[in-house]
Design a protein around this motif. Structure first.
Motif, PDB file in Angstrom:
ATOM      1  N   VAL A  36      50.214 -54.752  -4.845  1.00 54.63           N
ATOM      2  CA  VAL A  36      50.863 -55.959  -5.347  1.00 54.63           C
ATOM      3  C   VAL A  36      49.861 -56.886  -6.018  1.00 54.63           C
ATOM      4  N   THR A  37      48.623 -56.883  -5.531  1.00 55.11           N
ATOM      5  CA  THR A  37      47.590 -57.722  -6.140  1.00 55.11           C
ATOM      6  C   THR A  37      47.154 -57.175  -7.493  1.00 55.11           C
ATOM      7  N   VAL A  38      46.978 -55.866  -7.553  1.00 55.49           N
ATOM      8  CA  VAL A  38      46.449 -55.245  -8.763  1.00 55.49           C
ATOM      9  C   VAL A  38      47.523 -55.055  -9.825  1.00 55.49           C
ATOM     10  N   PHE A  39      48.753 -54.806  -9.397  1.00 51.21           N
ATOM     11  CA  PHE A  39      49.784 -54.416 -10.356  1.00 51.21           C
ATOM     12  C   PHE A  39      50.049 -55.437 -11.460  1.00 51.21           C
ATOM     13  N   ASN A 139      60.980 -54.847  -2.278  1.00 53.79           N
ATOM     14  CA  ASN A 139      60.747 -54.399  -0.904  1.00 53.79           C
ATOM     15  C   ASN A 139      59.336 -54.747  -0.447  1.00 53.79           C
ATOM     16  N   VAL A 140      58.378 -54.591  -1.363  1.00 54.55           N
ATOM     17  CA  VAL A 140      56.993 -54.945  -1.044  1.00 54.55           C
ATOM     18  C   VAL A 140      56.877 -56.442  -0.785  1.00 54.55           C
ATOM     19  N   MET A 141      57.520 -57.236  -1.632  1.00 53.44           N
ATOM     20  CA  MET A 141      57.448 -58.688  -1.476  1.00 53.44           C
ATOM     21  C   MET A 141      58.106 -59.131  -0.168  1.00 53.44           C
ATOM     22  N   ASP A 148      63.093 -59.333   6.099  1.00 51.17           N
ATOM     23  CA  ASP A 148      63.827 -58.198   6.660  1.00 51.17           C
ATOM     24  C   ASP A 148      63.733 -57.033   5.671  1.00 51.17           C
ATOM     25  N   VAL A 149      62.764 -56.151   5.888  1.00 50.82           N
ATOM     26  CA  VAL A 149      62.512 -55.068   4.947  1.00 50.82           C
ATOM     27  C   VAL A 149      63.657 -54.056   4.928  1.00 50.82           C
TER      28      VAL A 149
END
Length: 335
Positions: A36-39, A139-141, A148-149
């Motif tokens: 998520v950081t790199v994307f 979903n990652v966020m 609630d994944v």
């Protein structure tokens, strides 16, 4: 966007009535934060490359549907029966998420396009993004925000499966006054680029369990690279008009995404869901499958129509990561 990064969760705290855990979650949770950081940086670099080198990337536009199909196949690989079991376990929460997603984002796109007096091609592009199913990076966020994944996965999966019917009808209803809409062609394209690849991924997961287990750790990165390539190609197609339209498109996208995140959380609150579920719905409503929107825009309209999708691909990952980090630092109200 991490359009096919599904289910990063195993760090979620179990509860007495927890839904079954998708085994893919434990694998992806270990790399979710890095991805998520790199994307967003990868997508931003891809967008700049598309703008600076349109001649090299624009000829690749016919490959966009196949690239999206690859992403959706990866999404299918990460789905398991427990993901669908959560739908039956909490139908009200899932239905609320689906209805909120397909009401708030299409409506917000239509209102913002009118309020900003966007050109017809840009207006249709913004509305098309709003009518797309949930982006699976949501979903990652949700995981990073301590949401609630399981609910996030269920809403994203169902919204994707019903997209072949819902997305074309919404686009026809909301954008038909701007440009001629081929709803039937959209249905066929979504079936070919979304539904069939997802089903193929599900079947591969069922029949090739050991092989799929080996490749699961690479799926987020594969998805990141592919969606970045889609963004580069889409930007290359409209590079000549970005200087004139880029500012107004960015404003429209920021407003669109912001309304989705805020109203998604509010929908969960009005539906009397707990705070974890509200956090999940914020991302399920506010984050879109912009890769699909870009594919449909390129195939049915013009490269300029795909520009809002390209900008959305970058921005909603940046804003999603920021909001997720902010929510993660706030205690769950129900706790």
């Amino acid at each position: 966007m991490l359009e096919a990064t599904k289910n990063p969760q195993s760090a979620q705290e179990p509860s007495a009535d927890a839904v079954p855990i998708n085994p893919a979650l434990a694998v992806e949770a270990r790399i979710a934060r890095i991805a998520v950081t790199v994307f967003p940086l990868l997508v931003l670099i891809a967008g700049v490359a598309g703008y600076l080198f349109p001649g090299a990337l624009k000829p690749l536009s016919p490959s966009v549907p196949y690239l999206l199909g690859t992403i959706m196949f990866c999404m299918g690989l990460t789905l398991t029966p427990p993901d669908f079991a959560s739908v039956a376990k909490r139908p009200w929460a899932v239905v609320l998420g689906i209805v909120a997603h397909y009401l708030i984002m299409p409506g917000a796109g239509w209102l913002i396009a009118g309020a900003l007096n966007l050109a017809p091609e840009l207006a249709v592009g913004l509305i098309l993004v709003g009518c797309a199913p949930s982006g699976t990076a949501s979903n990652v966020m949700a995981f990073l925000a301590k949401g609630d994944v399981a609910l996030s996965v269920a809403v994203a999966s169902v919204s994707t499966l019903i997209a072949p019917v819902v997305t074309p009808l919404l686009v026809l209803f909301l954008a038909g006054s701007y440009l001629q809409i081929d709803a039937g062609g959209m249905v066929l394209d979504i079936v070919k680029t979304v539904l069939l690849p997802v089903i193929a991924g599900l079947l591969a997961r069922f029949f090739l369990k050991k092989l799929v287990a080996r490749v699961l750790p690479a799926l987020p990165w594969a998805s990141a690279v592919v969606i970045s390539l889609i963004v580069a190609i889409v930007v290359a197609g409209s590079a000549g008009k970005i200087a004139a339209a880029g500012g107004i498109v960015f404003l429209a996208v920021v407003l669109h995404n912001g309304f989705g995140l805020g109203l998604g959380y509010l929908a969960g609150k009005l539906g009397r869901l707990d705070d974890k579920a509200r956090r999940a719905l914020a991302f399920e409503v506010g984050m879109q499958n912009s890769g699909l929107a870009a594919t449909l825009a390129t195939a049915h309209f013009s490269p300029l129509t795909a520009l809002p999708s390209a900008v959305f691909s970058v921005w909603h990952n940046v804003s999603g990561a920021i909001v997720a980090a902010w929510l993660a630092r706030r205690p769950l109200r129900d706790a």
